[in-house]
Enzyme design. Sequence first.
Site, PDB file in Angstrom:
ATOM      1  N   HIS A 152      -7.174  -4.456  10.244  1.00 15.17           N
ATOM      2  CA  HIS A 152      -6.883  -4.251   8.814  1.00 15.17           C
ATOM      3  C   HIS A 152      -5.622  -4.999   8.409  1.00 15.17           C
ATOM      4  CE1 HIS A 152      -4.512  -0.233   9.587  1.00 15.17           C
ATOM      5  NE2 HIS A 152      -3.664  -1.216   9.464  1.00 15.17           N
ATOM      6  N   ASP A 209       0.804  -1.223   0.000  1.00 11.82           N
ATOM      7  CA  ASP A 209       0.000   0.000   0.000  1.00 11.82           C
ATOM      8  C   ASP A 209       0.837   1.274   0.000  1.00 11.82           C
ATOM      9  OD1 ASP A 209       0.945  -0.558   2.552  1.00 11.82           O
ATOM     10  OD2 ASP A 209      -1.020  -0.907   3.423  1.00 11.82           O
ATOM     11  N   ASN A 211      -7.449  -2.525  14.413  1.00 16.24           N
ATOM     12  CA  ASN A 211      -8.830  -2.795  14.000  1.00 16.24           C
ATOM     13  C   ASN A 211      -8.942  -3.996  13.061  1.00 16.24           C
ATOM     14  OD1 ASN A 211      -7.820  -1.827  11.596  1.00 16.24           O
ATOM     15  ND2 ASN A 211      -9.135  -0.032  11.472  1.00 16.24           N
ATOM     16  N   GLU A 238      -9.616  -1.661   5.452  1.00 15.09           N
ATOM     17  CA  GLU A 238     -10.227  -1.331   6.733  1.00 15.09           C
ATOM     18  C   GLU A 238     -11.489  -2.179   6.966  1.00 15.09           C
ATOM     19  OE1 GLU A 238      -8.393   0.289   8.618  1.00 15.09           O
ATOM     20  OE2 GLU A 238      -8.093   2.398   8.085  1.00 15.09           O
TER      21      GLU A 238
END
Length: 242
Positions: free
Chosen positions: A140, A69, A138, A145
């Site tokens: 990811h 990313d 979280n 996400e």
Amino acid sequence: MSINWKAAQNYEELSKLAADIFEQQLQENEKSVLGLATGGTPEGLYSELVQRYNDGKISFEKATSFNLDEYVGLSADHPASYHYFMDTHLFHKVNMRRDSIHLPSGDAEDLQAIAEAYDKKIEASGGIDLQLLGIGVNGHIGFNEPGSSFEASTNIIKLTDSTREQNKIYFDSIVDVPSYAITMGIKTIMQAKKIVLLIAGSDKQGAIDHLSSGIITEDFPASILHKHTDVTIIYTGVEKKN
Ligand code: F6R
């Protein structure tokens, strides 16, 4: 096959165990296609790989890489960009050929075209042999996400407040943290032949609890890894309760 969990005594051991997997991969196939991650967790792995390269144990000369990313809006020379991170921690220190290195561009005009071309390039390379992952608090993976489709290929995503908060240490202040990123999709990640996920530090306890529960849901993107046939999770500083 279920996930192969490996507890490491400490961060140094986690980095060495992960480096062993990369070393073995490169020894088995010097032309390996490596999927790479950024962030705090793999820094030790990269310095271990640089060490092993300096010791003549591994070579990146014939390898190809695809990073997961990049932040939208940051140029490759921005110190918080993932291009910059990879150059600093690995690419400038080993014999990787420049034209074998791939990261999605975050500052291109047509990001959608970049995303589509990225998947095609991965496919044309023969696919990722070994994919490295970290995990967000979280859940990811890459920048996929919670709520991201398991069917997504490389795409542009809005970062959650929690991710921007988690990553603000790399910026002067929270307002400088980009709101969007371009990321390999879950589907792209799952096409890798082999995956290694590194988890280090007590702030990831919730993430490891979720993962070890075995519940698969798009609300916790990393849970899809239960459906992959070759995943190793190396962890330290967290407890695996079941
Ligand atoms: C980085 C990436 C992210 C990180 C995750 C954990 O390329 O894709 O998923 O792996 O945010 O980051 P750290 O290691 O900084 O806790």
